[in-house]
Design a protein around this motif. Sequence first.
Motif, PDB file in Angstrom:
ATOM      1  N   ASP A  59       1.081  -1.007  -0.154  1.00  0.00           N
ATOM      2  CA  ASP A  59      -0.264   0.181  -0.182  1.00  0.00           C
ATOM      3  C   ASP A  59       1.416   1.126  -0.068  1.00  0.00           C
ATOM      4  O   ASP A  59       0.380   2.049   0.048  1.00  0.00           O
ATOM      5  CB  ASP A  59      -0.663   0.136   0.719  1.00  0.00           C
ATOM      6  N   ASP A  60       2.274   0.962   0.159  1.00  0.00           N
ATOM      7  CA  ASP A  60       3.125   1.935   0.130  1.00  0.00           C
ATOM      8  C   ASP A  60       3.924   2.574  -1.052  1.00  0.00           C
ATOM      9  O   ASP A  60       4.159   3.303  -1.598  1.00  0.00           O
ATOM     10  CB  ASP A  60       4.307   2.295   1.754  1.00  0.00           C
ATOM     11  N   ILE A  61       3.526   1.739  -2.420  1.00  0.00           N
ATOM     12  CA  ILE A  61       4.382   2.028  -3.196  1.00  0.00           C
ATOM     13  C   ILE A  61       3.475   2.333  -3.889  1.00  0.00           C
ATOM     14  O   ILE A  61       1.642   1.399  -4.330  1.00  0.00           O
ATOM     15  CB  ILE A  61       5.019   0.239  -3.191  1.00  0.00           C
ATOM     16  N   GLU A  62       3.142   3.334  -5.640  1.00  0.00           N
ATOM     17  CA  GLU A  62       2.930   3.400  -6.145  1.00  0.00           C
ATOM     18  C   GLU A  62       3.373   2.809  -7.735  1.00  0.00           C
ATOM     19  O   GLU A  62       4.136   4.280  -7.905  1.00  0.00           O
ATOM     20  CB  GLU A  62       2.105   4.670  -6.574  1.00  0.00           C
ATOM     21  N   LEU A  63       2.616   2.908  -8.566  1.00  0.00           N
ATOM     22  CA  LEU A  63       3.392   2.085 -10.109  1.00  0.00           C
ATOM     23  C   LEU A  63       2.030   3.175 -10.754  1.00  0.00           C
ATOM     24  O   LEU A  63       1.259   2.699 -11.325  1.00  0.00           O
ATOM     25  CB  LEU A  63       3.028   1.298 -10.858  1.00  0.00           C
ATOM     26  N   THR A  64       3.005   3.969 -11.334  1.00  0.00           N
ATOM     27  CA  THR A  64       2.048   4.116 -13.261  1.00  0.00           C
ATOM     28  C   THR A  64       2.861   4.379 -14.363  1.00  0.00           C
ATOM     29  O   THR A  64       3.916   5.170 -14.314  1.00  0.00           O
ATOM     30  CB  THR A  64       1.256   6.134 -12.609  1.00  0.00           C
ATOM     31  N   ILE A  72       7.292   5.097 -10.500  1.00  0.00           N
ATOM     32  CA  ILE A  72       7.577   4.597  -8.992  1.00  0.00           C
ATOM     33  C   ILE A  72       7.997   5.276  -7.674  1.00  0.00           C
ATOM     34  O   ILE A  72       8.614   5.847  -7.827  1.00  0.00           O
ATOM     35  CB  ILE A  72       7.783   2.967  -9.060  1.00  0.00           C
ATOM     36  N   GLY A  74       7.347   5.729  -3.394  1.00  0.00           N
ATOM     37  CA  GLY A  74       6.846   4.951  -2.272  1.00  0.00           C
ATOM     38  C   GLY A  74       7.035   6.347  -1.636  1.00  0.00           C
ATOM     39  O   GLY A  74       8.003   7.300  -1.689  1.00  0.00           O
ATOM     40  N   GLN A  75       6.037   5.885  -0.582  1.00  0.00           N
ATOM     41  CA  GLN A  75       5.577   6.428   0.315  1.00  0.00           C
ATOM     42  C   GLN A  75       5.874   5.867   1.481  1.00  0.00           C
ATOM     43  O   GLN A  75       4.356   5.150   1.696  1.00  0.00           O
ATOM     44  CB  GLN A  75       4.247   7.761   0.544  1.00  0.00           C
ATOM     45  N   GLU A  96      10.998   8.587  -5.267  1.00  0.00           N
ATOM     46  CA  GLU A  96      10.555   8.973  -7.070  1.00  0.00           C
ATOM     47  C   GLU A  96      11.128   8.446  -7.719  1.00  0.00           C
ATOM     48  O   GLU A  96      12.442   9.086  -7.580  1.00  0.00           O
ATOM     49  CB  GLU A  96       9.664  10.110  -6.710  1.00  0.00           C
TER      50      GLU A  96
END
Length: 156
Positions: A59-64, A72, A74-75, A96
């Motif tokens: 849930d802390d990583i977002e891929l777009t 990529i 990460g928060q 990022e």
Amino acid sequence: MNALNLSPLFRTAIGFDRLARLADSAAASANVTYPPYNIEKTGEDSYRLTMAVAGFGPDDIELTVKDNTLLIAGQPSNEATQTEILYRGIAGRAFERRFVLADHIVVEGADLRNGLLHVGLKRVVPEALKPRRIPVGTAPVAPALANDAQAPSQAA
């Protein structure tokens, strides 16, 4: 001299603005080293990006993916701990990373195991762009062409 001046190219070429963006993003990301990553070729048209993201959850990583760029980000989660950290050796800072994807590269999926983020990539060339063999056949000579071929021999 660290700057690359592409303005002479843009005076005579049209449509190379993407090249300028690539050069700018490559220069900007050259000094970024966190988080570490590997890029592997796993097959003729498949690749795997592996990134070390210890301390981050799914849930802390977002891929777009947008405009042939994989982002990529990460928060880290703000979990309140009851302990006092004496030494922090595992970086838990936000990050990022941007990766430029070649044409027809698609992201197949991503999974997080043992602190490593694995991103599957594959080159998918559309059928219209694949080379195809055109068979060469023999067609019967058309009657009009047959008459034209005989005409010069009669005149001689």
